[in-house]
Scaffold this active site. Structure first.
Site, PDB file in Angstrom:
ATOM      1  CG  ASP A 182      -1.751   1.300   1.270  1.00 26.90           C
ATOM      2  OD1 ASP A 182      -2.585   1.447   2.181  1.00 26.90           O
ATOM      3  OD2 ASP A 182      -1.541   2.166   0.393  1.00 26.90           O
ATOM      4  CG  ASP A 208      -4.126   7.692   2.850  1.00 27.05           C
ATOM      5  OD1 ASP A 208      -4.878   7.106   2.068  1.00 27.05           O
ATOM      6  OD2 ASP A 208      -3.313   8.552   2.480  1.00 27.05           O
ATOM      7  CG  HIS A 220      -4.571  12.112  10.580  1.00 25.20           C
ATOM      8  ND1 HIS A 220      -4.793  13.388  10.109  1.00 25.20           N
ATOM      9  CD2 HIS A 220      -3.249  11.874  10.392  1.00 25.20           C
ATOM     10  CE1 HIS A 220      -3.654  13.879   9.637  1.00 25.20           C
ATOM     11  NE2 HIS A 220      -2.703  13.005   9.805  1.00 25.20           N
ATOM     12  CG  ASP A 265       1.876  15.620  11.927  1.00 27.79           C
ATOM     13  OD1 ASP A 265       2.383  14.567  12.310  1.00 27.79           O
ATOM     14  OD2 ASP A 265       1.440  15.806  10.762  1.00 27.79           O
ATOM     15  CG  HIS A 276      -0.093  14.988   7.490  1.00 27.38           C
ATOM     16  ND1 HIS A 276       1.140  14.474   7.866  1.00 27.38           N
ATOM     17  CD2 HIS A 276      -0.207  14.728   6.160  1.00 27.38           C
ATOM     18  CE1 HIS A 276       1.725  13.916   6.807  1.00 27.38           C
ATOM     19  NE2 HIS A 276       0.946  14.079   5.759  1.00 27.38           N
ATOM     20  CG  ASP A 284       4.684  14.889   9.485  1.00 28.29           C
ATOM     21  OD1 ASP A 284       3.765  14.068   9.343  1.00 28.29           O
ATOM     22  OD2 ASP A 284       4.575  15.873  10.250  1.00 28.29           O
ATOM     23  CE1 TYR A 337       4.630  10.930   8.459  1.00 26.19           C
ATOM     24  CE2 TYR A 337       4.895   8.612   9.024  1.00 26.19           C
ATOM     25  CZ  TYR A 337       4.170   9.786   9.087  1.00 26.19           C
ATOM     26  OH  TYR A 337       2.982   9.824   9.786  1.00 26.19           O
TER      27      TYR A 337
END
Ligand SMILES: CC(O)(O)NCCCCNCCCN
Ligand SMILES: [Zn+2]
Length: 668
Positions: free
Chosen positions: A20, A92, A135, A172, A174, A265, A305
């Site tokens: 994935d 995701d 999330h 972060d 995101h 990230d 990451y």
């Protein structure tokens, strides 16, 4: 009080079991790389190790639905096919037979941190956890997240410890939509998030991630989104948003506890963020939050990451939590136009909710496009492996500088062994002070006070500063006969010979401070209750508070919106803080000022106070030693005219000082 570290290698024991592309970057090595870097650098040994634990059902149900929890409970017994099937209903994210166990440990680890901090066992702490949390939503996993670790911790702290107000800072890259949904109508939780957005073209492509999502109902104003509409954001962009958006609201909110969704990230090298802020920026972001809530700060790992920048960023964060001096951030550039637009949009959207933002300029906001967005090609099959950038070349950046920790007694009252005229002679013979300098000092200074103690003072100050610049002591506190004279003489004569730039902060009314340097070797910021001398150079900035320095709101607004950005741009080698007699500044504000100024010049701060202000020595020394400042009591709105005047001053200065900009061209 120390810094807690929660880590359990059990949380490395799950991974992606099928192909994935969207999830391949979330690997167990993220945790081991972070932890091993802390061990290698000796930082883990300086922390209080706190064990992880599994969150209970009741704790998970503080945020998630029973239906969702029951569904996740079944995953340990699923076949690979069932796990794939189960995963398909979410976005995701991937499941694994052991991920439920790890998700309970991740949530429980943050609760362990909250317990350690709220019971006073430690001052602050960090939990290195996976799966991340911000999330995940009440009934759904998303974006590598299963349980919303930080949202659960916020509810837990309120329920178990009666915490009234929780600030959640999400750095972060995101948007933690799960956190936003959880608290958007809740005025007791202020959620701040910046995130890569690119006008909704970046994952998770949510319209509600934009700056105009300010919260709902009684929660209006308590949700602050700063969307990054371009990649490549740098340290100056991040610091500008902290100084001009987050900190004013955070101080006005006056939280009892600060939780950080610490995703890294947002650092350079990360394949998701594609930003350019360096790992040492997290030393400063952490520091800027550490004077809130009496220092009670709890950080939980979210994303990150690129294993190299992740490990470096984690170390920078932990080293600041431990109280070590901060690295100087070299050559900050001006915030980019796109960042300024985002900053301005966020400030305008929140003008009506936060008195600190009331005076934000209010240019017409760009209308937000409502046309459907077209997913970029790569969104279907994302970029190559975590280490290479999508464009192929790998980012490189310098290893963060060493941050030597000063000896314990970093605040020291002047050594009184250097007394009398011979002190100066000794200094001049020791070569520490060139003879011409000795004369300059003598004639410049002695007219302010009689020869004896003037000379003694000078030589003492010089001794103190030398010890600071050789890192023998971190910072210092000096009682002098005449603060204004000492401050000016110090800045003009002593310091400028020993360090390339001195930031001079003068608090309270005083004359004779209008000495200006055109060469920029000293930057004088004078906060007082009276009109400062007309500004002659870019390096002498008088800030007038109509109600005087006792007006904590006005004072704080000047510190956050003017002094901090200036300090970052000026990047001094030494900070000189002069407290004029009868300044009227409150102890809490005084400690906050010292706490914030410690972020500059690797913590080399010299505080000068009038000899008769012994009463203030305790609070000053405590702040210099890095003890968190007492939370400021409820802050009223800054006086309108002061707010306006500061805005006008900032607009006037921003031609010279880029970090004071808060508005970009409105063509976003
Ligand atoms: C904790 C977190 O915020 O870092 N999770 C990020 C989830 C990203 C999902 N999209 C991946 C696409 C791959 N290019
Ligand atoms: Zn992230």
């Amino acid at each position: 009080m120390g810094t807690a570290l929660v880590y359990d290698e059990e949380m490395t024991k799950y991974k992606l079991l099928w192909v994935d592309p969207a999830c391949k970057i979330e690997v167990p090595e993220r945790l081991t790389a972070s932890y091993e870097a802390l061990v290698r650098s000796g930082l883990s040994g300086r922390c209080v190790s706190v064990p992880a634990r599994q969150a209970s059902d009741a704790e998970i149900l503080l945020v998630h639905s029973e239906e969702y929890l029951e569904a996740v409970k079944k995953t340990p017994y699923m076949t690979l096919e069932d796990l794939k099937e189960f995963t398909l209903q979410y976005g995701d994210v991937y499941f694994h037979p052991n991920i439920y166990h790890c998700a309970k440990l991740a949530a429980g680890s943050v609760l362990q941190l909250v317990d350690s901090i709220m019971t006073g066992k430690v001052r602050n702490g960090i939990a290195l956890v996976r799966p991340p949390g911000h999330h995940s939503m009440r009934g759904a996993a998303n974006g590598f997240c299963v349980f919303n670790n930080v949202a659960i911790a916020a509810r837990y702290a309120k329920q178990k410890y009666g915490v009234k107000r929780v600030l959640i800072v999400d750095w972060d890259i995101h948007h933690g939509q799960g956190v936003q949904y959880c608290f958007e109508d809740d005025p007791s939780v202020l959620y701040f998030s910046w995130h890569r957005y690119e006008h909704q073209k970046f994952w998770p492509h949510l319209r509600e991630s934009d700056y105009d999502s300010v919260g709902k109902g009684s929660g209006a104003g308590f949700n602050i989104n700063v969307p990054w509409n371009k990649v490549g954001m740098e340290n100056s962009d991040y610091l500008s948003v902290f100084c001009h958006v987050l900190l004013p609201a955070a101080y006005e909110f006056c939280p009892d506890l600060v939780l950080v969704c610490a995703g890294f990230d947002s650092a350079i090298g990360d394949p998701e963020g594609e930003m350019c802020a360096t790992p040492d920026i997290f030393a400063h972001l952490t520091h800027l939050l550490m004077n809130l809530a009496g220092g009670k700060l709890c950080a939980a790992l979210e994303g990150g990451y690129n294993l190299t920048s992740l490990a470096q960023s984690v170390c920078q964060t932990v080293q600041t939590l431990l109280g070590d001096p901060l690295p100087r951030l070299a050559n900050l550039r001006s915030p980019c136009i796109s960042a300024l637009e985002s900053l301005q949009c966020a400030r305008s959207a929140h003008r009506q909710y936060w008195s600190f933002l009331k005076h934000a300029a209010n240019p017409p906001l760009p209308e937000i496009s409502t046309k459907p967005i077209k997913l970029a090609k790569e969104e279907e099959e994302p970029a190559e492996t975590a280490e290479e950038e999508s464009s192929g070349e790998a980012k490189v950046w310098p290893e963060p500088p060493q941050r030597s920790c000063p000896p314990v007694c970093s605040a020291s009252v002047l050594p009184d062994d250097v007394a009398g005229a011979d002190g100066l002679k000794r200094l001049s013979t020791s070569g520490a002070l060139q003879p011409r300098l000795v004369n300059k000092l003598k004639n410049h200074f002695t007219k302010a006070a009689d020869d004896g103690d003037a000379v003694a003072t000078i030589s003492r100050l010089h001794t103190l500063m030398e010890k600071m610049l050789t890192n023998e002591i971190g910072n210092g506190l000096a009682l002098v006969p005449d603060v204004a004279a000492a401050t000016m003489c110090f800045a003009q004569d002593l310091a400028s010979d020993l360090v390339d730039r001195v930031l001079v902060v003068c608090v309270g009314n005083a004359t004779g401070l209008n000495y200006v340097t055109t060469d920029g070797r000293a930057l004088v910021v004078h906060i007082s209750g009276e009109d400062g001398e007309e500004r002659k150079s870019k390096y002498y900035i008088p800030v007038r508070l109509k109600q005087g320095c006792g007006d904590t709101s006005g004072f704080l607004q000047a510190v956050l919106g003017l002094l901090l950005p200036l300090g970052y741009e000026y990047d001094p080698g030494l900070v000189l803080l002069g407290r004029m007699p009868e300044s009227g500044v409150g102890d809490g504000m005084w400690q906050q000022l010292i706490g914030l100024l410690r972020g500059f010049a690797k913590g080399h701060t010299l505080v000068l106070m009038q000899a008769n202000e012994e009463a203030c020595m305790g609070p000053t020394a405590s702040a210099l030693l890095g003890h968190p400042a007492a939370p400021l009591q409820e802050l009223g709105a800054p006086f309108p005219q002061d707010g306006d005047a500061l805005e006008r001053l900032r607009e006037r200065l921003q031609a010279d000082w880029k970090m004071l900009q808060t508005t970009g061209r409105m063509d976003c």
